[in-house]
Design a protein around this motif. Sequence first.
Motif, PDB file in Angstrom:
ATOM      1  N   ARG A 171      -0.184   1.072   4.970  1.00  0.00           N
ATOM      2  CA  ARG A 171       0.346   0.289   6.090  1.00  0.00           C
ATOM      3  C   ARG A 171       0.529   1.269   7.230  1.00  0.00           C
ATOM      4  NH1 ARG A 171       5.501  -3.656   5.107  1.00  0.00           N
ATOM      5  NH2 ARG A 171       6.610  -1.696   5.402  1.00  0.00           N
ATOM      6  N   ALA A 210       5.848   0.818  -2.163  1.00  0.00           N
ATOM      7  CA  ALA A 210       5.065  -0.418  -2.274  1.00  0.00           C
ATOM      8  C   ALA A 210       5.461  -1.262  -3.474  1.00  0.00           C
ATOM      9  CB  ALA A 210       3.575  -0.074  -2.372  1.00  0.00           C
ATOM     10  N   SER A 211       5.971  -0.634  -4.532  1.00  0.00           N
ATOM     11  CA  SER A 211       6.179  -1.361  -5.797  1.00  0.00           C
ATOM     12  C   SER A 211       7.542  -1.099  -6.421  1.00  0.00           C
ATOM     13  CB  SER A 211       5.084  -0.977  -6.808  1.00  0.00           C
ATOM     14  OG  SER A 211       3.802  -1.301  -6.310  1.00  0.00           O
ATOM     15  N   MET A 237       0.815   3.040   0.517  1.00  0.00           N
ATOM     16  CA  MET A 237       0.945   1.622   0.818  1.00  0.00           C
ATOM     17  C   MET A 237      -0.140   1.157   1.790  1.00  0.00           C
ATOM     18  SD  MET A 237       4.430  -0.384   1.854  1.00  0.00           S
ATOM     19  CE  MET A 237       4.542  -2.163   1.782  1.00  0.00           C
TER      20      MET A 237
END
Length: 385
Positions: free
Chosen positions: A138, A172-173, A136
């Motif tokens: 992040r 993330a998805s 991700m």
Amino acid sequence: MSESREPSMVRAEAVVDLAAIRHNVATLRSRLASAQLMTVVKADGYGHGMVPVARAARQAGADWIGAAVLEEALALRAAGDNGPIFCWLTTPGEPLEQAIAEGIDLSAGAPWEIDEIAAGVEDRPARVHLKIDTGMSRGGAVPEEWPTLLRAALAEEKSGRIEITGIWSHLASSDEPKSPINEAQVATFLSAIEVAESLGVDPPMRHLANSGGTLALPETHFDLVRPGIATYGLSPFGHALPSAELGLRPAMTLRARLAMVKRVPAGAGVSYGLTWTAPAPSTLGLIPLGYGDGLPRHASNGAPVQVRGERRTVVGRICMDQCVVNLEDGSAEAGDEVVLFGPGDNGEPTADDWADAAQTINYEIVTRLGSRVPRRYVDSEEVTG
């Protein structure tokens, strides 16, 4: 004995059904084989009220409560929540001593975080979940830096200053369950666990799943799941897989009273910039809520509301404190209730409908609701049960 009546709403309010919160937590728990469940209550419970939601979630069997930032986690402790709490977002220099002393689990995704956590230890070791970045980009350590983070944590664990209680990451998805990104993230997570075990790190909690993962990706459940938006009865998949199909009940209803009703002639412009013009003589209603209360300005000229059982549309630009609804030729008067969004059971718009109008997601619609809108808590099980 006098009949019990619903409290009178003066201007506007958000009504939160705690029975719906409990129902959603129980529904999410039913999806799990053996994993524990963490109810995420960050951002004031996604706008629903952090402490009341956390209490309802605990009543429904939530094993953990999740808070993004330190002040949220400490507020939960101050409110009397003595169960497991996880807090994952800190910045350099934050005072961690109280959180550590109160047994709040913290996250570390870089060696400097390990150092700061260890420096805050006084009478008891800090409980730490190590975060791996599985794609991700992040928070968390990228795979190349993961062994360095593990060794830093191991050194402090041997010193007695920290206890490694978890390994975690974030999807993330997951709102697209068939995305190959999910499979890739699971593979990276499993690889990170293998590296950790090879170095002697084997904590009791491995967690990856958010709401989408909890509902649609059982391979992401591991030892603990962390649903957020689904707790509040909203689907992480939007209209593609609505709440009702998931067995979830939206908990929040946003309503107000019309502040004014007036008739305008054809050609009358509405609100700042006069971006909407009445195509015919029309009845307009003034709703005393605006972007200062959290309504998205991007929903101007399109947001749906319900007045006297009829779907109507917000016209003109949403202002800071108010907006205008086109009642067309319908009858209404000042003081009438207008429902901006709710569960949809009675034909009212939903948070998803507002998200469509603003080209955003249902998360933002409920979370951005401001403090100027009072929350009123009800329990529909007490009413109907």
